[in-house]
Structure formats: structure tokens, C-alpha cells
Design an enzyme around this catalytic site. Structure first.
Site, short mmCIF file in Angstrom:
data_model
loop_
_atom_site.label_atom_id
_atom_site.label_comp_id
_atom_site.label_asym_id
_atom_site.label_seq_id
_atom_site.Cartn_x
_atom_site.Cartn_y
_atom_site.Cartn_z
N PHE A 1 31.24 32.51 -8.76
CA PHE A 1 32.09 31.32 -8.89
C PHE A 1 31.62 30.37 -9.97
CE2 PHE A 1 30.41 27.25 -7.39
CZ PHE A 1 29.17 27.61 -6.89
N LYS A 2 30.39 30.54 -10.42
CA LYS A 2 29.87 29.66 -11.48
C LYS A 2 30.75 29.71 -12.73
CE LYS A 2 25.99 28.60 -9.22
NZ LYS A 2 25.96 29.42 -8.02
N ASP A 3 31.47 30.83 -12.92
CA ASP A 3 32.38 30.94 -14.07
C ASP A 3 33.51 29.91 -14.01
OD1 ASP A 3 31.16 33.12 -15.41
OD2 ASP A 3 32.13 34.53 -14.05
#
Ligand SMILES: *Cc1c(COP(=O)(O)O)cnc(C)c1O
Length: 497
Positions: free
Chosen positions: A114-116
């Protein structure tokens, strides 16, 4: 309509107010506090009229409430550059109903976590911010990672003109695939260093470097300034608010909920960034009942929500959900600021106590305001069991971090009987943690390594191997530096020479 500018201040009382561009460039306030928006605006009612297919439009409507010093066209341009075909699905964040809950898949970006969602956008926000502030220095992104931020930040900043990125990860403390993703990173401006310590060690030293004015002056002489890609940077948090609204719109669109109906959100938590973004969404008016904060064995937060005491004095345990192997959850400071009625003096005392004694206790008024949260935790065996159960019952694979959230949710339901519809935030693709996942469903996979299991997972699920990790084992390793604790400054100086 031109709105009034929103200013950001430090949680620890520094009087300086800045606009979002400056807060994003600086990453952290001068007094070591975190930048927080002075007010959180309610979301425009138009938001709820959007179709669930329109991630970019929604992102614009939400983020413009925070980034008031960005022009409309600037913000739209950043959003268009972030959420494009780097994601393997046009809808960016699919919601998948399984087992009576709604898995919000935030791992369809280039690095499978999810860091993207934020780090695809941050480089563009940062570049625009540098233009606005007429900066001509090179921006050096210093990043501590528990496994996923590192790769997502490297991917986002690789070959971005006017920047360098230096990532410190816990040496031998991340999954094999996470490690390989980082060590094979291309780009002449990228640097990856294994720190012989854990994430907390890396994060502490990076924060110290941000606060070290002598060191900052030294690098400024060489025409560099530091910024952060960690969730201490408010530019990381703001894009994360969007997908909570997105999930809600999706549920509305599918007729799963009626407008105004409350939902629960369960978030696998480490540094408290993702769940704080959910809290911000709630403050913006999103109908949220409980925020389920899920921890693995490193359950400082679960204890905190139960007792009001934050106590990091314990061994960090390495688990199969390494991105949550954290004892000091930085973003909790932003929540404390909000629930203390913005009492910066008190926040300063609590944070000092944490630094000096390793713990603090909040007062009963603050504790009372935490009732929107439920703190739960799941030991490794339980999350493995959840991976197996979800797969056997619905042929759906979840990763070990998502499994922690699902397990915490199940405990919550058992304790409360709550019938509210619940979103489980799926923070990583199971393809990033093949060994832990496959062995959880069947012990006969034990004899294979992570890389061999990529293909087996693809065969089992009929899901094609995500492009971000295809052939990753064959890519050349480009980064080999390892450093001891306390050596970061030396390594950085060397890189910036
Ligand atoms: C970073 C991360 C988390 C924890 O998110 P925080 O914002 O640090 O609380 C959970 N799961 C995965 C897969 C992550 O990469």
C-alpha cells in the site's frame, strides 16, 4: 472557488506555521514534532456523488482540502502522473467482498504494497513544492523502512531530477522478496543500505539526523537538503485518506450500504500512518464506527488502547508480518495532539518521557477520546490460521499483514457482536511474502524458497505473477552497503561527497 489557506504546525509547540509545500519539503518540524493541519475540513458533499470508478477525481476533491497552496492544475497534474498504468488495475484500489467482509486491496501498485498509494504521488508533490519555494538545492530523501516503504520510495524517486534517495532497512529483518526488491533497484540517484539493527533503530537515527542542525548545515553547504518519505511526512498521509472514501463509495455503488451508514475499518498497523489517515477521513465526515487497530506480537498499541500506557520497553519480535515489527509508532503523536485538544506542551512531555523512560501514560480525558479505536493483536499462529481459513473457504489469498487485521477483526466481533459492515485494509500482495503464505496453507511448501514459491502461488491462485517481482531472482544486485548503528551520518556524508 478559492479557499483560505490551510497552515501546518508542529505537534510540539514550535510557533512557526507553514503551508503544505513547506511541510512536505521539511518532512519534520524544527523542534522534532510532526506537522499537523491546523484544522481538518469536512469533505465536500459532492464527494459522495462520485462513482466508485473515479479514483483520480476523488483524490483531487479530498487532497485539495489539505494542499491549499497547490493550484488546481498542479494538483491534478500530480495525481495524473501518480495513478496511471503503473497500477495493474484501472480502478487503483479494488474492494473484494469475501467471508462477509470487504478487503480493500491497496497493493496493485508497482511494488505490491500500500505504500505505493502515497509514494507514487509524493515525488510529484515534492517537485512542485520545491518549485513553489524556489529551492535550488538537491533534495535528499532519507528513509527508514520496515520493508515496504523503502522499495516504494525508491521506485517513486528513481531518476527524479533534483533528488537523491537513501534507504536504510533492517539488515536480515525483512522478507526475502522485500530485500531483493530493494537491492536490485535501478536508478543513478538511489542508495540502499542494510542497517545492523531493527526498524526502530533506523527510524530513531533518521529522526536524529533531521534534528541535527550542525549536520544539516554541513550538507547544505554542499547544496543538499534532507526530506523524508516516511509517514512522518504529512505528504505521505494525505494521499492515504483518499482510499477510505473510495472504499465507502464502492460499497454505496454496490448497494452494500446506504448513504450515511457507518462502517468499521480494520487496519494492520505499524507506524500508525495508515490508520491515522482513516481517522482523518472520519474527521472529514466519513461515516466510521470503529477503527480496529491491529498489531502482531509487537503489540505496544493494543496495550496502549487497553490501558492508556504506551510502553516500548520490550524486545522487538521478528514476525511473518515484518512491516509491522515496530515498537515506536511515530504517527500516534498526531493522534495524541488531536485528542489532547492540541495541547502541545503535554505532547512534548509525553514524547520526552517516551524518549527518556521508554513509556508514557495519557490522562483519563484523552483515554476517553480513544473510544473510536479498538486495539487488537494476533500472534503468528493465529494469522497463519486466518490465511488458511480464508483461502480454504473462499479461495482468496491474503498476505500476513492483512491476516493480522482479519484476526483482530474476528476477536472484535467475538467480543462485541457488532454487525457493522467492515473494511479490512489489505496492505500487501501475498506475492511479497510467498513463503509465509504458502506454508500457512500447506506445510508441504516448506521445502521451497520464496522465489520458487512465486510461480507456485501463481499456479495455485490462477493470478499472473505481478510484474514488479517477475524474474526478480535473476536481476543483478546493485546495492551492497551494510552499516552499524550510529554510522548513518558517515555513510550519508560519503554518498553526498
Ligand atoms: C507499512 C505497512 C504496514 C503498517 O502501516 P503503518 O502506516 O506504518 O501503520 C502494514 N502492512 C504493510 C504491508 C506495510 O507495508
Amino acid at each position: 472557488m478559492q479557499k483560505n489557506n490551510l497552515y501546518y504546525k508542529s505537534t510540539r509547540g514550535d510557533k512557526k506555521k507553514v503551508l503544505s509545500a513547506e511541510a512536505i519539503i521539511k518532512g519534520i518540524a524544527d523542534d522534532g514534532g510532526l506537522f499537523v493541519p491546523e484544522t481538518i475540513h469536512r469533505a465536500d458533499n459532492d464527494v459522495y456523488k462520485l462513482k466508485s470508478t473515479d479514483y483520480k477525481e476523488l483524490a483531487f476533491l479530498i487532497m485539495r482540502e489539505f494542499l491549499t497552496d497547490y493550484r488546481q492544475d498542479e494538483l491534478k497534474d500530480c495525481i495524473n502522473k501518480a495513478y496511471n498504468n503503473k497500477f495493474d488495475t484501472e480502478i487503483i484500489a479494488p474492494l473484494n467482498k469475501k467471508m462477509g467482509v470487504y478487503f480493500l486491496e491497496l497493493y496493485h501498485g508497482p511494488t505490491l504494497a500500500f505504500k505505493d498509494m502515497a509514494l507514487s504521488l509524493l515525488p510529484h508533490l515534492l517537485k512542485k513544492a520545491a518549485q513553489k519555494l524556489n529551492l535550488n538545492q538537491e533534495i535528499v530523501i532519507l528513509t527508514a523502512t520496515s520493508g515496504d516503504t523503502g522499495k516504494a520510495a525508491l521506485q517513486g524517486f528513481a531518476n527524479v531530477e533534483g533528488t537523491k534517495i537513501i534507504v536504510f532497512f533492517p539488515y536480515q529483518g525483512v522478507s526475502k522478496i522485500q530485500e531483493r526488491q530493494m537491492l536490485t533497484q535501478e536508478g543513478a540517484n538511489t542508495y540502499v543500505i542494510g542497517l545492523k539493527g531493527n526498524f526502530d533503530d533506523a527510524q530513531r537515527e533518521v529522526k536524529e539526523i533531521f534534528e541535527d542542525s550542525a549536520f544539516n548545515e554541513k550538507i547544505e553547504e554542499k547544496n543538499h537538503i534532507f526530506s523524508s518519505a516516511n509517514s512522518i511526512n504529512i505528504g505521505r498521509l494525505i494521499p492515504q485518506i483518499v482510499y477510505y472514501f473510495y472504499a465507502y463509495l464502492n460499497m454505496l455503488g454496490e448497494g452494500e450500504i446506504k448513504i450515511g451508514e457507518k462502517i468499521n475499518i480494520a487496519v494492520p498497523t505499524g507506524n500508525f500512518g495508515d490508520i491515522l489517515a482513516a481517522y482523518y477521513a472520519k474527521e472529514m465526515g466519513l461515516p466510521v464506527n470503529k477503527l480496529i487497530c491491529a498489531s502482531n506480537e509487537n503489540k505496544v498499541l493494543a496495550d496502549f488502547f487497553e490501558t492508556g500506557v504506551y510502553d516500548k520497553r520490550r524486545e522487538l519480535i521478528m514476525t511473518i508480518s515484518p512491516s509491522m515489527d515496530i515498537l515506536v509508532s511515530s504517527n500516534l503523536e498526531r493522534l495524541l495532539w488531536l485528542i489532547s485538544e492540541k495541547d502541545t506542551q503535554q505532547i512534548k512531555e509525553l514524547m520526552n518521557s517516551l524518549k527518556e523512560k521508554g513509556c508514557y501514560r495519557i490522562d483519563s480525558e484523552m483515554k476517553e477520546k480513544l473510544k473510536n479505536f479498538y486495539g487488537g493483536f494476533a500472534p503468528q499462529e493465529e494469522s497463519r490460521q486466518c490465511i488458511k481459513e480464508v483461502f480454504e473457504k473462499s479461495k482468496y489469498l491474503i498476505d500476513p499483514h492483512t491476516a493480522v487485521a482479519y484476526a483482530a477483526y474476528k476477536k472484535y466481533i467475538k467480543e462485541t457482536g457488532d454487525k457493522t459492515k467492515t473494511v479490512i485494509v489489505s496492505t500487501a500482495s501475498p506475492f511479497k511474502f510467498t513463503k509465509s503464505v504458502m506454508v500457512s496453507i500447506d506445510s508441504r511448501y516448506t521445502k521451497f524458497n520464496d522465489f520458487e514459491l512465486i510461480e507456485k502461488m501463481s499456479d495455485l491462485t490462477q493470478i499472473p505473477i505481478p510484474s514488479g517481482i517477475r524474474d526478480i531472482e535473476k536481476k543483478p544486485i546493485r546495492h551492497k552497503i551494510v552499516c552499524e548503528k550510529g554510522e548513518m551520518r558517515t555513510k550519508i556524508t560519503k554518498i553526498l561527497e
